[in-house]
Design a protein around this motif. Structure first.
Motif, short mmCIF file in Angstrom:
data_model
loop_
_atom_site.label_atom_id
_atom_site.label_comp_id
_atom_site.label_asym_id
_atom_site.label_seq_id
_atom_site.Cartn_x
_atom_site.Cartn_y
_atom_site.Cartn_z
N ARG A 145 0.83 -1.19 0.00
CA ARG A 145 0.00 0.00 0.00
C ARG A 145 0.87 1.25 0.00
NH1 ARG A 145 -5.03 0.90 3.87
NH2 ARG A 145 -5.99 -0.18 2.17
N LEU A 146 0.59 2.16 -0.91
CA LEU A 146 1.32 3.42 -1.00
C LEU A 146 0.48 4.52 -0.37
CD1 LEU A 146 2.55 3.21 -4.68
CD2 LEU A 146 3.72 2.46 -2.64
N THR A 147 1.14 5.54 0.13
CA THR A 147 0.43 6.65 0.76
C THR A 147 1.05 7.97 0.30
OG1 THR A 147 -0.33 7.53 2.87
CG2 THR A 147 1.91 6.65 2.82
N THR B 19 15.40 6.74 2.14
CA THR B 19 15.86 7.60 3.23
C THR B 19 15.03 7.30 4.47
OG1 THR B 19 16.43 9.87 3.84
CG2 THR B 19 14.33 9.56 2.68
N ASP B 20 15.54 7.69 5.62
CA ASP B 20 14.80 7.50 6.87
C ASP B 20 13.74 8.58 7.00
OD1 ASP B 20 16.39 5.32 7.65
OD2 ASP B 20 17.93 6.67 8.40
N CYS B 21 12.60 8.19 7.54
CA CYS B 21 11.49 9.13 7.65
C CYS B 21 10.95 9.22 9.08
CB CYS B 21 10.39 8.71 6.69
SG CYS B 21 9.05 9.88 6.58
N VAL C 251 8.62 4.62 4.49
CA VAL C 251 9.93 4.52 3.84
C VAL C 251 9.82 5.24 2.50
CG1 VAL C 251 11.69 2.98 2.89
CG2 VAL C 251 10.46 2.33 4.98
N PRO C 252 10.42 6.43 2.37
CA PRO C 252 10.42 7.13 1.09
C PRO C 252 11.38 6.42 0.12
CG PRO C 252 10.70 8.66 2.91
CD PRO C 252 10.91 7.28 3.46
N VAL C 253 10.92 6.22 -1.12
CA VAL C 253 11.69 5.52 -2.14
C VAL C 253 11.66 6.37 -3.41
CG1 VAL C 253 11.86 3.40 -3.52
CG2 VAL C 253 11.01 3.29 -1.18
N ARG C 254 12.83 6.51 -4.06
CA ARG C 254 12.89 7.25 -5.32
C ARG C 254 13.81 6.53 -6.30
NH1 ARG C 254 16.59 12.63 -4.04
NH2 ARG C 254 18.58 11.53 -3.96
N SER D 59 16.99 6.49 -8.62
CA SER D 59 18.27 7.19 -8.63
C SER D 59 18.52 7.94 -9.95
CB SER D 59 19.42 6.22 -8.37
OG SER D 59 19.53 5.28 -9.42
N LYS D 60 17.92 7.48 -11.03
CA LYS D 60 18.10 8.16 -12.32
C LYS D 60 17.30 9.45 -12.40
CE LYS D 60 16.62 4.79 -14.87
NZ LYS D 60 16.07 3.96 -13.82
N ASN D 61 16.32 9.61 -11.53
CA ASN D 61 15.44 10.77 -11.55
C ASN D 61 15.24 11.28 -10.11
OD1 ASN D 61 13.63 12.73 -12.29
ND2 ASN D 61 11.96 11.32 -12.70
N PRO D 62 16.30 11.80 -9.48
CA PRO D 62 16.20 12.17 -8.07
C PRO D 62 15.22 13.29 -7.77
CG PRO D 62 18.29 12.91 -8.99
CD PRO D 62 17.62 12.06 -10.04
N HIS D 63 14.84 14.05 -8.77
CA HIS D 63 13.86 15.13 -8.54
C HIS D 63 12.46 14.72 -8.98
CE1 HIS D 63 17.15 17.66 -7.41
NE2 HIS D 63 17.77 17.39 -8.54
N GLY D 64 12.32 13.44 -9.33
CA GLY D 64 11.02 12.92 -9.75
C GLY D 64 10.17 12.52 -8.56
N PRO D 65 9.16 11.73 -8.82
CA PRO D 65 8.23 11.34 -7.75
C PRO D 65 8.90 10.47 -6.68
CG PRO D 65 7.71 10.19 -9.79
CD PRO D 65 8.80 11.16 -10.10
N ILE D 66 8.37 10.57 -5.48
CA ILE D 66 8.84 9.77 -4.35
C ILE D 66 7.67 8.91 -3.90
CG2 ILE D 66 9.60 9.86 -1.94
CD1 ILE D 66 10.93 12.57 -2.64
N LEU D 67 7.92 7.61 -3.79
CA LEU D 67 6.91 6.70 -3.26
C LEU D 67 7.07 6.65 -1.75
CD1 LEU D 67 7.28 3.70 -5.73
CD2 LEU D 67 5.58 5.53 -5.79
N LEU D 68 5.97 6.72 -1.03
CA LEU D 68 5.98 6.57 0.42
C LEU D 68 5.34 5.24 0.75
CD1 LEU D 68 4.89 10.17 1.45
CD2 LEU D 68 7.20 9.22 1.39
N ILE D 69 6.16 4.31 1.18
CA ILE D 69 5.69 2.95 1.46
C ILE D 69 5.66 2.75 2.97
CG2 ILE D 69 6.16 0.51 1.08
CD1 ILE D 69 7.66 1.38 -1.48
N LYS D 70 4.58 2.18 3.46
CA LYS D 70 4.49 1.93 4.90
C LYS D 70 5.62 1.01 5.33
CE LYS D 70 -0.28 3.02 5.42
NZ LYS D 70 -1.51 2.78 6.13
N ALA D 71 6.22 1.33 6.47
CA ALA D 71 7.40 0.62 6.95
C ALA D 71 7.17 -0.88 7.07
CB ALA D 71 7.87 1.21 8.28
N ALA D 72 6.01 -1.30 7.53
CA ALA D 72 5.72 -2.73 7.68
C ALA D 72 5.71 -3.42 6.31
CB ALA D 72 4.39 -2.93 8.39
N ALA D 73 5.15 -2.75 5.31
CA ALA D 73 5.12 -3.32 3.96
C ALA D 73 6.54 -3.38 3.38
CB ALA D 73 4.21 -2.50 3.05
N TRP D 74 7.35 -2.34 3.62
CA TRP D 74 8.74 -2.34 3.14
C TRP D 74 9.53 -3.48 3.79
CZ3 TRP D 74 11.29 -0.42 -0.78
CH2 TRP D 74 12.68 -0.44 -0.75
N SER D 75 9.34 -3.66 5.08
CA SER D 75 10.03 -4.73 5.80
C SER D 75 9.67 -6.10 5.23
CB SER D 75 9.69 -4.65 7.28
OG SER D 75 10.35 -5.67 7.99
#
Length: 72
Positions: free
Chosen positions: A2-4, A32-34, A39-42, A44-60
């Motif tokens: 789930r993304l938020t 990066t740490d939040c 867990v924010p995820v981006r 690397s080829k587009n560092p100024h592009g969209p950032i996905l925010l994934i719930k820590a439990a789902a990332w784990s």
């Protein structure tokens, strides 16, 4: 997974990191740490592009599954 969204979250000065397994490879994701249960995820080829925010439990769970697949 789930993304938020969090429009109030400012990540302009975040310290992004990528997996040590990616070496000099530039085609990877960065995280990066939040500390907000996210867990924010981006890309690397587009560092100024969209950032996905994934719930820590789902990332784990995702990372645990990856490690299980790599061990096979």
């Amino acid at each position: 997974m789930r993304l938020t969204t969090r429009p109030d979250l400012d990540l302009r000065h975040a310290l992004w990191r990528k997996s040590s397994h990616s070496g000099v490879q530039t085609d990877c994701i960065q995280i990066t740490d939040c500390h907000l249960g996210l867990v924010p995820v981006r890309d690397s080829k587009n560092p100024h592009g969209p950032i996905l925010l994934i719930k820590a439990a789902a990332w784990s769970a995702f990372i645990t599954a990856l490690k299980g697949d790599l061990a096979r």
